[in-house]
Design an enzyme around this catalytic site. Structure first.
Site, PDB file in Angstrom:
ATOM      1  N   GLU A  41      -5.140  16.949  -9.324  1.00 20.53           N
ATOM      2  CA  GLU A  41      -5.801  17.336 -10.570  1.00 20.53           C
ATOM      3  C   GLU A  41      -7.317  17.453 -10.436  1.00 20.53           C
ATOM      4  OE1 GLU A  41      -3.956  15.794 -14.217  1.00 20.53           O
ATOM      5  OE2 GLU A  41      -5.956  15.793 -15.092  1.00 20.53           O
ATOM      6  N   HIS A  64      -2.292  16.982 -24.645  1.00 19.85           N
ATOM      7  CA  HIS A  64      -2.220  15.560 -24.318  1.00 19.85           C
ATOM      8  C   HIS A  64      -3.434  14.773 -24.783  1.00 19.85           C
ATOM      9  CE1 HIS A  64       1.291  16.752 -22.144  1.00 19.85           C
ATOM     10  NE2 HIS A  64       1.508  15.531 -21.695  1.00 19.85           N
ATOM     11  N   HIS A  88       6.278  10.188 -27.079  1.00 22.44           N
ATOM     12  CA  HIS A  88       5.232  10.908 -26.336  1.00 22.44           C
ATOM     13  C   HIS A  88       5.304  12.417 -26.599  1.00 22.44           C
ATOM     14  CE1 HIS A  88       2.503  11.992 -23.126  1.00 22.44           C
ATOM     15  NE2 HIS A  88       3.430  12.763 -22.597  1.00 22.44           N
ATOM     16  N   HIS A 118      -2.516  11.797 -26.861  1.00 21.67           N
ATOM     17  CA  HIS A 118      -2.781  10.411 -26.447  1.00 21.67           C
ATOM     18  C   HIS A 118      -3.553   9.660 -27.530  1.00 21.67           C
ATOM     19  CE1 HIS A 118      -2.287  11.171 -21.826  1.00 21.67           C
ATOM     20  NE2 HIS A 118      -1.149  11.243 -22.498  1.00 21.67           N
ATOM     21  N   LYS A 124       2.511  11.582 -10.487  1.00 20.03           N
ATOM     22  CA  LYS A 124       1.643  10.744 -11.316  1.00 20.03           C
ATOM     23  C   LYS A 124       2.415   9.491 -11.673  1.00 20.03           C
ATOM     24  CE  LYS A 124      -1.554  13.888 -13.592  1.00 20.03           C
ATOM     25  NZ  LYS A 124      -1.978  14.455 -14.890  1.00 20.03           N
ATOM     26  N   ARG A 162       0.815  -1.227   0.000  1.00 23.17           N
ATOM     27  CA  ARG A 162       0.000   0.000   0.000  1.00 23.17           C
ATOM     28  C   ARG A 162       0.847   1.276   0.000  1.00 23.17           C
ATOM     29  NH1 ARG A 162      -2.751  -3.107   3.771  1.00 23.17           N
ATOM     30  NH2 ARG A 162      -4.550  -4.134   2.858  1.00 23.17           N
ATOM     31  N   ASN A 217      -2.070  19.233 -19.058  1.00 28.04           N
ATOM     32  CA  ASN A 217      -2.398  18.269 -20.116  1.00 28.04           C
ATOM     33  C   ASN A 217      -2.572  18.941 -21.472  1.00 28.04           C
ATOM     34  OD1 ASN A 217      -2.432  16.148 -18.241  1.00 28.04           O
ATOM     35  ND2 ASN A 217      -4.525  16.665 -17.647  1.00 28.04           N
ATOM     36  N   GLU A 219       7.534  19.193 -24.058  1.00 30.59           N
ATOM     37  CA  GLU A 219       6.947  19.452 -22.735  1.00 30.59           C
ATOM     38  C   GLU A 219       7.461  20.786 -22.185  1.00 30.59           C
ATOM     39  OE1 GLU A 219       4.523  17.631 -21.556  1.00 30.59           O
ATOM     40  OE2 GLU A 219       4.816  15.517 -22.074  1.00 30.59           O
ATOM     41  N   LYS A 234       6.078  23.743 -13.001  1.00 30.71           N
ATOM     42  CA  LYS A 234       5.296  22.563 -12.610  1.00 30.71           C
ATOM     43  C   LYS A 234       5.033  22.578 -11.105  1.00 30.71           C
ATOM     44  CE  LYS A 234       4.257  17.811 -13.216  1.00 30.71           C
ATOM     45  NZ  LYS A 234       4.419  16.575 -13.952  1.00 30.71           N
ATOM     46  N   ARG A 289      -4.343  21.793 -12.271  1.00 30.44           N
ATOM     47  CA  ARG A 289      -3.318  20.866 -12.773  1.00 30.44           C
ATOM     48  C   ARG A 289      -3.673  20.311 -14.153  1.00 30.44           C
ATOM     49  NH1 ARG A 289       0.153  16.110  -9.685  1.00 30.44           N
ATOM     50  NH2 ARG A 289       1.273  15.468 -11.552  1.00 30.44           N
TER      51      ARG A 289
HETATM   52  P1  NAD Z   1      11.428   6.796 -22.154  1.00 27.53           P
HETATM   53  O1  NAD Z   1      11.375   6.551 -20.725  1.00 27.53           O
HETATM   54  O2  NAD Z   1      10.935   5.746 -23.071  1.00 27.53           O
HETATM   55  O3  NAD Z   1      12.925   7.191 -22.542  1.00 27.53           O
HETATM   56  C1  NAD Z   1      13.222   7.473 -23.883  1.00 27.53           C
HETATM   57  C2  NAD Z   1      14.390   6.627 -24.419  1.00 27.53           C
HETATM   58  O4  NAD Z   1      15.613   7.177 -23.934  1.00 27.53           O
HETATM   59  C3  NAD Z   1      14.369   5.190 -23.968  1.00 27.53           C
HETATM   60  O5  NAD Z   1      14.833   4.387 -25.013  1.00 27.53           O
HETATM   61  C4  NAD Z   1      15.360   5.188 -22.812  1.00 27.53           C
HETATM   62  O6  NAD Z   1      15.908   3.926 -22.563  1.00 27.53           O
HETATM   63  C5  NAD Z   1      16.386   6.151 -23.310  1.00 27.53           C
HETATM   64  N1  NAD Z   1      17.203   6.838 -22.315  1.00 27.53           N
HETATM   65  C6  NAD Z   1      16.828   7.274 -21.108  1.00 27.53           C
HETATM   66  N2  NAD Z   1      17.792   8.014 -20.558  1.00 27.53           N
HETATM   67  C7  NAD Z   1      18.821   8.024 -21.438  1.00 27.53           C
HETATM   68  C8  NAD Z   1      20.097   8.642 -21.444  1.00 27.53           C
HETATM   69  N3  NAD Z   1      20.477   9.452 -20.465  1.00 27.53           N
HETATM   70  N4  NAD Z   1      20.913   8.430 -22.500  1.00 27.53           N
HETATM   71  C9  NAD Z   1      20.492   7.659 -23.545  1.00 27.53           C
HETATM   72  N5  NAD Z   1      19.277   7.079 -23.605  1.00 27.53           N
HETATM   73  C10 NAD Z   1      18.462   7.266 -22.568  1.00 27.53           C
HETATM   74  O7  NAD Z   1      10.600   8.116 -22.558  1.00 27.53           O
HETATM   75  P2  NAD Z   1      10.445   9.547 -21.846  1.00 27.53           P
HETATM   76  O8  NAD Z   1      10.225  10.487 -22.949  1.00 27.53           O
HETATM   77  O9  NAD Z   1      11.500   9.790 -20.852  1.00 27.53           O
HETATM   78  O10 NAD Z   1       9.087   9.377 -21.040  1.00 27.53           O
HETATM   79  C11 NAD Z   1       7.875   9.143 -21.685  1.00 27.53           C
HETATM   80  C12 NAD Z   1       6.923   8.527 -20.677  1.00 27.53           C
HETATM   81  O11 NAD Z   1       6.727   9.436 -19.601  1.00 27.53           O
HETATM   82  C13 NAD Z   1       5.558   8.244 -21.262  1.00 27.53           C
HETATM   83  O12 NAD Z   1       5.163   6.958 -20.863  1.00 27.53           O
HETATM   84  C14 NAD Z   1       4.679   9.290 -20.638  1.00 27.53           C
HETATM   85  O13 NAD Z   1       3.346   8.864 -20.489  1.00 27.53           O
HETATM   86  C15 NAD Z   1       5.345   9.506 -19.310  1.00 27.53           C
HETATM   87  N6  NAD Z   1       5.066  10.823 -18.707  1.00 27.53           N
HETATM   88  C16 NAD Z   1       4.687  10.833 -17.418  1.00 27.53           C
HETATM   89  C17 NAD Z   1       4.425  12.037 -16.795  1.00 27.53           C
HETATM   90  C18 NAD Z   1       4.059  12.068 -15.340  1.00 27.53           C
HETATM   91  O14 NAD Z   1       3.692  13.127 -14.854  1.00 27.53           O
HETATM   92  N7  NAD Z   1       4.179  10.962 -14.640  1.00 27.53           N
HETATM   93  C19 NAD Z   1       4.590  13.238 -17.504  1.00 27.53           C
HETATM   94  C20 NAD Z   1       4.997  13.180 -18.826  1.00 27.53           C
HETATM   95  C21 NAD Z   1       5.245  11.955 -19.434  1.00 27.53           C
HETATM   96  N1  GLY Z   2       2.266  15.669 -16.898  1.00 15.98           N
HETATM   97  C1  GLY Z   2       1.038  16.201 -16.393  1.00 15.98           C
HETATM   98  C2  GLY Z   2       0.970  16.212 -14.916  1.00 15.98           C
HETATM   99  O1  GLY Z   2       1.907  15.876 -14.248  1.00 15.98           O
HETATM  100  O2  GLY Z   2      -0.050  16.557 -14.374  1.00 15.98           O
END
Ligand code: NAD
Ligand code: GLY
Length: 359
Positions: free
Chosen positions: A234, A245, A262, A249, A140, A118, A242, A182, A224, A238
């Site tokens: 949210e 998005h 993304h 999405h 998130k 939990r 999006n 972003e 942020k 917040r």
């Molecule tokens: P990702 O995690 O897939 O990373 C992108 C690529 O870069 C991958 O192949 C990874 O292995 C590689 N990589 C990572 N660090 C590296 C480095 N330093 N050097 C070389 N390669 C490296 O993608 P992302 O763009 O980081 O994240 C996208 C994800 O984040 C999506 O799933 C999205 O939904 C999520 N997201 C979440 C939030 C949130 O608030 N939680 C906000 C925005 C996006």
């Molecule tokens: N990436 C949108 C949020 O964190 O709310």
């Protein structure tokens, strides 16, 4: 090194920013709990930064769990693999998870931390620009469902975030640019001054000038922090984060998460949202074009490919969890620097904006 405090209703925690902070042993000493440590990373990031981080943990024993790379692995199955590992290592409530990687690793690991017993402590060590400016901050967490992105998840705040911009040195250009979508988002939704700064400094940023990149990470995290600080879960403001998005999405799910990164989908989504805002008379004509011009400086796509079906995209939009029964709730623009949550678009207006955004 700089610190930004994230002050929320439920908790507060620091975001450390600076080249080299990932191997600052004192930071890890300060934040690791007494229990077992599980470090989660992926097969791409592990060879780059795992040994550095293990060294920074000093004598502290940590188990390591390496995930396959890619958004297609952001699933219940991968999440369950982390839980199996925690059970195998007999982790208790005092365990700490560390997410070392991009947003995918961060979201899955955070959700495992939210679920195990939990909720256990977790720390974010984001290594992509996108994760540094957005995903690692704000709590998130979650995984995708085949029917839609991030449909399964929880709010679970990290205990601390270590943003080491030196890790961006190995990040491929396409991934860096996706992160810039972003960053551009913050300027568009709440910070005109930052938008103008991004425009004026786009060449330095594209050349990955260290000072410019550190500044834009700091500015993004501050924006942020300001928004999440007012609305942790949210229920209001917040949702502005999006911007782009809902359309993004839909693009991602329609293309099975394989065609766009993304951030690329968000870039197209922001321009589509701006076009709809213009058509609705919410913002000045030319807003979409100026947003598109900035995104293009970072080689980001701004148009919906013509081979994608408008009707299918519109249908996918309805599956977006931000949609509400009485009509689509979308983030639109009143101007660059001011976004608004709006529910007044008709299906026809949305379809038209999608059509006009194709090219
Ligand atoms: P990702 O995690 O897939 O990373 C992108 C690529 O870069 C991958 O192949 C990874 O292995 C590689 N990589 C990572 N660090 C590296 C480095 N330093 N050097 C070389 N390669 C490296 O993608 P992302 O763009 O980081 O994240 C996208 C994800 O984040 C999506 O799933 C999205 O939904 C999520 N997201 C979440 C939030 C949130 O608030 N939680 C906000 C925005 C996006
Ligand atoms: N990436 C949108 C949020 O964190 O709310």
């Amino acid at each position: 090194m700089k610190t930004i405090d994230i002050n929320l209703e439920s908790t507060r925690y620091p975001v450390y920013l600076g080249r080299g902070c990932l191997h600052d042993r004192s930071l890890w000493d300060r934040h690791l709990g007494r229990g077992k440590v599980l470090l989660v990373t992926n097969e791409t990031v592990a060879p780059l930064y795992l040994s550095l981080l293990l060294e920074a943990l000093g004598g502290r024993k940590a188990e390591v769990h390496v995930l396959p790379d890619g958004e297609q692995h952001k699933t219940v199955k991968t999440w369950n693999g982390i839980l199996d590992k925690l059970v195998d290592m007999q982790a208790r409530r005092d365990a700490t998870l560390i997410a070392l990687g991009g947003g995918v690793v961060g979201d899955i690991t955070g959700y495992a931390a939210a679920s195990y017993m939990r909720g256990v402590r977790f720390m974010q060590a984001p290594t992509t620009l996108l994760a540094q400016v957005d995903a690692s901050v704000g709590g998130k967490t979650g995984v995708n469902h085949p029917q839609g992105k991030n449909l399964i998840g929880a709010f679970h705040q990290p205990h601390a975030v270590m943003i080491d911009s030196a890790t961006l040195d190995t990040l491929p250009a396409r991934e860096f640019n996706a992160g810039m979508a972003e960053v551009v988002k913050y300027g568009a939704l709440c910070n005109r001054e930052f938008h103008d700064w991004l425009q004026a400094n786009s060449a330095r940023i594209a050349a990955r000038d260290g000072q410019a990149v550190d500044y834009l990470i700091e500015r993004s995290v501050l924006d942020k922090a300001e928004i999440v600080g007012q609305d942790e879960k949210e229920s209001g403001i917040r949702a502005l984060l999006n911007l782009g998005h809902s359309f993004g999405h839909a693009l991602e799910s329609e293309t099975a998460y394989a065609r766009f990164l993304h951030g690329e989908a968000v870039a197209i989504g922001m321009v589509t949202a701006a076009r709809l805002s213009e058509n609705r008379g919410l913002c000045e004509p030319g807003t979409a074009a100026s947003l598109a011009a900035l995104l293009k400086k970072f080689d980001l796509p701004v148009l919906i490919p013509e081979d994608l079906s408008v009707e299918r995209l519109a249908a996918a939009l309805k599956l977006d969890k931000k949609a509400v029964a009485s009509g689509l709730r979308l983030v639109l623009l009143k101007s660059i620097g001011e976004a608004v949550v709006d529910q007044g678009s008709t299906a026809e207006q949305i379809l038209n904006a999608i059509k006009e955004s194709q090219g």
